[in-house]
Design an enzyme around this catalytic site. Structure first.
Site, PDB file in Angstrom:
ATOM      1  N   CYS A  72      31.548  48.172  83.336  1.00 46.15           N
ATOM      2  CA  CYS A  72      31.785  48.205  81.746  1.00 46.15           C
ATOM      3  C   CYS A  72      30.721  47.459  81.191  1.00 46.15           C
ATOM      4  O   CYS A  72      30.415  47.485  79.882  1.00 46.15           O
ATOM      5  CB  CYS A  72      32.939  47.734  81.059  1.00 46.15           C
ATOM      6  SG  CYS A  72      34.154  49.105  81.521  1.00 46.15           S
ATOM      7  N   HIS A 117      31.658  59.494  68.076  1.00 48.86           N
ATOM      8  CA  HIS A 117      29.872  59.739  68.478  1.00 48.86           C
ATOM      9  C   HIS A 117      28.940  58.791  68.237  1.00 48.86           C
ATOM     10  O   HIS A 117      27.943  58.908  67.880  1.00 48.86           O
ATOM     11  CB  HIS A 117      29.639  61.368  68.279  1.00 48.86           C
ATOM     12  CG  HIS A 117      30.184  62.246  69.072  1.00 48.86           C
ATOM     13  ND1 HIS A 117      31.543  62.903  68.815  1.00 48.86           N
ATOM     14  CD2 HIS A 117      29.869  62.836  70.072  1.00 48.86           C
ATOM     15  CE1 HIS A 117      31.834  63.670  69.841  1.00 48.86           C
ATOM     16  NE2 HIS A 117      30.979  63.860  70.546  1.00 48.86           N
ATOM     17  N   GLU A 147      42.077  53.920  75.814  1.00 45.25           N
ATOM     18  CA  GLU A 147      40.869  54.250  76.069  1.00 45.25           C
ATOM     19  C   GLU A 147      40.720  55.211  77.473  1.00 45.25           C
ATOM     20  O   GLU A 147      39.517  55.835  77.633  1.00 45.25           O
ATOM     21  CB  GLU A 147      40.316  52.608  76.705  1.00 45.25           C
ATOM     22  CG  GLU A 147      38.750  52.578  76.859  1.00 45.25           C
ATOM     23  CD  GLU A 147      38.571  51.370  77.483  1.00 45.25           C
ATOM     24  OE1 GLU A 147      38.084  50.576  76.597  1.00 45.25           O
ATOM     25  OE2 GLU A 147      38.256  51.031  78.472  1.00 45.25           O
TER      26      GLU A 147
END
EC number: 4.1.2.50
Length: 150
Positions: A25, A75, A136
């Site tokens: 990550c 986005h 998530e």
């Protein structure tokens, strides 16, 4: 009159990277987030009111969450603005990308705390934020409960 909880669910796509993290990550990547927003209050008892019987109109709750969270984060790519990721953010911005700099590490845990603060500030006085669940991945989520944060 009883307190009633109502929940509205939202989804949005957001990218992020965790600066200094020791796993995958640390790389820029994205998630299809699912946000469940639960509020609590007493249903409106004014028989002459257009919102009679409602804790809050789902449309009103949707507007608040869309304006504060979904429309801003969908986005977008989120970076901790207190790290060298600010340089990457600036580069992406110059190329027309939607970038959000936050003052925290953009983990689900910190994002749900941020979202709770934003949503609470917009709710009518008689409506309280009960909980948030920010999913998530299919198997991973963070939850915020008002009762844990009083």
């Amino acid at each position: 009159m009883a307190n009633i909880r109502i929940t509205k669910q939202f989804s949005f796509e957001t990218g992020h990277a965790l600066y200094g993290y020791d796993g995958k990550c640390k790389n820029v990547h994205g998630h299809s987030y699912k946000l469940s927003v639960t509020v609590i209050g007493k249903p409106n008892q004014d028989k002459n009111h257009v919102k009679f019987g409602m804790v809050i109109d789902f449309t009103d709750l949707k507007r608040i969450v869309r304006e504060e969270i979904v429309d801003k984060f969908d986005h977008a790519t989120v970076f901790n603005g207190n790290t060298p990721h600010v340089e990457l953010a600036d580069e992406l911005k110059t190329r027309g990308h939607h970038v959000i700099l936050v003052d925290y590490q953009p983990t689900s845990e910190n994002m749900v705390i941020d979202f709770a603060s934003k949503i609470k500030s917009r709710l009518p006085e008689n409506i309280k934020l009960h909980s948030l669940r920010l999913q998530e991945t299919e198997t991973s989520y963070a939850e915020w409960y008002a009762s844990d944060n009083e």
